[in-house]
Design an enzyme around this catalytic site. Structure first.
Site, PDB file in Angstrom:
ATOM      1  N   TYR A 120       6.893  13.517  -4.179  1.00 32.17           N
ATOM      2  CA  TYR A 120       7.170  12.543  -3.135  1.00 32.17           C
ATOM      3  C   TYR A 120       6.699  11.137  -3.519  1.00 32.17           C
ATOM      4  CZ  TYR A 120       8.414  16.383  -0.016  1.00 32.17           C
ATOM      5  OH  TYR A 120       9.032  17.466   0.555  1.00 32.17           O
ATOM      6  N   CYS A 158       0.851  -1.189   0.000  1.00 35.04           N
ATOM      7  CA  CYS A 158       0.000   0.000   0.000  1.00 35.04           C
ATOM      8  C   CYS A 158       0.884   1.235   0.000  1.00 35.04           C
ATOM      9  CB  CYS A 158      -0.888  -0.021   1.240  1.00 35.04           C
ATOM     10  SG  CYS A 158      -1.883   1.450   1.455  1.00 35.04           S
ATOM     11  N   GLU A 163       2.130  -4.916  -5.379  1.00 33.66           N
ATOM     12  CA  GLU A 163       1.054  -5.890  -5.222  1.00 33.66           C
ATOM     13  C   GLU A 163      -0.028  -5.649  -6.258  1.00 33.66           C
ATOM     14  OE1 GLU A 163      -2.020  -6.850  -1.632  1.00 33.66           O
ATOM     15  OE2 GLU A 163       0.130  -6.935  -1.187  1.00 33.66           O
ATOM     16  N   LEU A 217       0.834   5.759  -0.188  1.00 27.38           N
ATOM     17  CA  LEU A 217       0.047   6.994  -0.168  1.00 27.38           C
ATOM     18  C   LEU A 217       0.935   8.181   0.167  1.00 27.38           C
ATOM     19  CD1 LEU A 217      -2.725   8.533  -0.044  1.00 27.38           C
ATOM     20  CD2 LEU A 217      -2.714   8.039   2.412  1.00 27.38           C
TER      21      LEU A 217
END
Length: 516
Positions: free
Chosen positions: A388, A376, A410, A378
């Site tokens: 970033y 994951c 993934e 973010l």
């Protein structure tokens, strides 16, 4: 678990940051102002949002907004209130205004259809869930919305309506007052169904409407029944804004916070330990006691004012769970799990004299049987459109190089997640090909970059740089074409491997310590 595109629009030149979503609290005389809007990926992914074990999501109250009495509105015209003057945020749409507002919705018409607009004198209040009507948005323009929920704050008061703007991504859903709706445009639903909700549109149709605002419409990991359950459970945001550090940020999606803090208009976070509370006074008292000034893990990288911390979900369970709660506010198609023990979290921070400020993160499984180097990812809205996302992706591959393994994010990847990664793969691969003299194989490229061979082949084929001839792949890259593709891919991000002080996770050592 899918890799969320929301984090890294940076890689394709446009990030997912939401202008009307983040604003600095300090440094502005009037308190809260918004930064420029934006759309999707630094949600470049992904994890509660991380996907490990089973967990229970907080319950959402049912039946609210169900009014008993109905009344008819009579009159020649409806009251139109300027929503833009009421909103304490940027009046611009989330991405390119002209593209977002001038393009009409290309909606799937295969489902049940709404009736024709009713004469205003025949409109029955309160409006039913599923009704379509025009609503004045922050740009002072009228846009069609679909009513998702309704509520009555006080007895005998007008209802408020939670609406979805048909043209835009779910992150713009909001509560509006009756005065903001044009009752002359009410389209009641017929008895055959709820009509052509936004969820019935294909991803390509949504992307036509606004390719920047619809970053998280890929729900490939859900079957149809699970998708309906997900959308029903998360259809109404339970937290509208958060304050973290010096930023006031408008949230995008539902997050299953504990019931004792939801629903609420604004939630306050300690930016160092990620504890959250309902009132500003609670936060101020907490900050006087909190001694943390950085994430509770090991700092493994520092270059300039950019720092990475490795946090073990097993050792720092509360911090990682709070991080997942926070991230879910900006990731649509993630399922929140309380079991974070199986994951390592890599926290990206910027450093100043006051401490280490959370910018973004990615998570990865401690032991991935499929060779995934990222679960994951973010970048939080207040730091998006600053590159970033590229840093996070590049760092995940730098860790794979240190492990002497090839890695891949993934699967499945959302549409914009694939674009972000493909942009990174293109920059890395073509820079090597451009400098290389003589022959080079796909295997050589994989060993040099830690990128999986399947990802290399798909990227080169996407740019028509590779052909399959006589049982093998042949690379054909004209210098001018390579230069053009590199220009389109944007600037690169280089991680200084000499600054990385890190030892790969050792499962046997961890298990031995667990046994005592």
């Amino acid at each position: 678990m899918a890799t969320n595109s929301a984090a890294d629009s940076d890689a394709r030149g446009a990030s997912n940051a939401d202008n009307h979503g983040a604003s600095a609290i300090v440094e502005q005389p009037n308190g809260v102002t918004s930064e420029d809007a934006q759309a999707q990926l630094e949600n470049v992914d992904k994890d509660t949002v991380n996907g490990g074990g089973k967990g229970r999501e907080c319950e959402r109250s049912e039946g609210k907004g169900k009014g008993k009495g109905k009344s008819k509105v009579r009159g020649s015209g409806s009251t139109r209130t300027d929503l833009g003057k009421e909103a304490d945020i940027d009046m611009k749409p989330e991405t390119n205004a002209d593209a977002a507002l001038d393009t009409k919705s290309d909606v799937d018409r295969s489902g049940p259809q709404p009736c024709e607009p009713q004469p205003e004198s025949e409109v029955v209040l309160p409006l039913d869930v599923g009704t379509k009507v025009n609503c004045k948005w922050r740009d002072n323009q009228w846009h069609q919305v679909r009513i998702i929920e309704r509520r009555q704050i006080e007895p005998e008061s007008d209802y408020e309506y939670y609406v979805h703007y048909v043209e835009f991504n779910r992150r713009l859903d909001e509560w509006v007052k009756l005065s903001q709706l044009d009752l002359a445009t009410v389209i009641p639903m017929d008895e055959s169904g709820s009509g052509d909700a936004a969820g019935n549109r294909t991803r390509n149709q949504k992307r036509k409407i606004d390719p920047e605002v619809a970053p998280d419409d890929g729900h490939e990991e859900f079957d149809p029944a699970s998708l309906r359950e997900h959308e029903e459970f998360t259809k109404v945001k339970n937290i509208n804004r958060i304050e973290i550090g010096k930023f006031d940020v408008e949230t995008w999606y539902f997050s299953p916070f504990p019931p004792e803090v939801t629903p609420c208009d604004k939630l306050y976070f300690c930016e160092f330990c990620l504890s959250f509370m309902r009132r500003k006074e609670q936060l101020q008292r907490h900050l006087q006691k909190c001694e943390l000034r950085h994430p509770p893990g090991d700092e493994i990288y520092r270059q300039g004012n950019v720092s990475f911390f490795e946090v073990d979900g097993k050792k720092e369970k509360m911090y990682c769970q709070n991080l997942c709660y926070l991230a879910k506010l900006f990731l649509d198609h993630k399922t929140l799990y309380y079991d974070v023990d199986l994951f390592l979290f890599y926290i990206l921070c910027v450093v100043d004299e006051q401490g280490y400020h959370l910018v973004g993160y990615f998570s990865k499984e401690k032991c991935s049987e499929d060779g995934y180097n990222l679960a994951c990812i973010l970048t939080f809205p207040q730091y998006q459109r600053k590159g970033y996302g590229k840093v996070l992706i590049a760092f995940s591959y730098e860790l794979s190089k240190k492990e002497k393994k090839v890695g891949t994010p993934e699967r499945p990847l959302s549409d914009l997640g694939l674009l972000s990664y493909r942009s990174y793969w293109t920059r890395v691969l073509l820079n090597i090909i451009k400098r290389r003299r003589g022959n080079i194989s796909i295997k050589d490229l994989s060993e040099m970059t830690a990128i999986k061979t399947d990802d290399i082949i798909s990227t080169l084929q996407h740019h028509n740089l590779i052909q399959y001839q006589k049982g093998q792949h042949v690379l054909y890259a004209a210098p001018k074409l390579v230069d053009q593709l590199l220009k389109e891919a944007g600037s690169s991000c280089v991680i200084n491997s000499a600054k990385l002080i890190w030892t790969p996770y050792n499962a046997e050592k961890d298990y031995a310590g667990y046994r005592g």
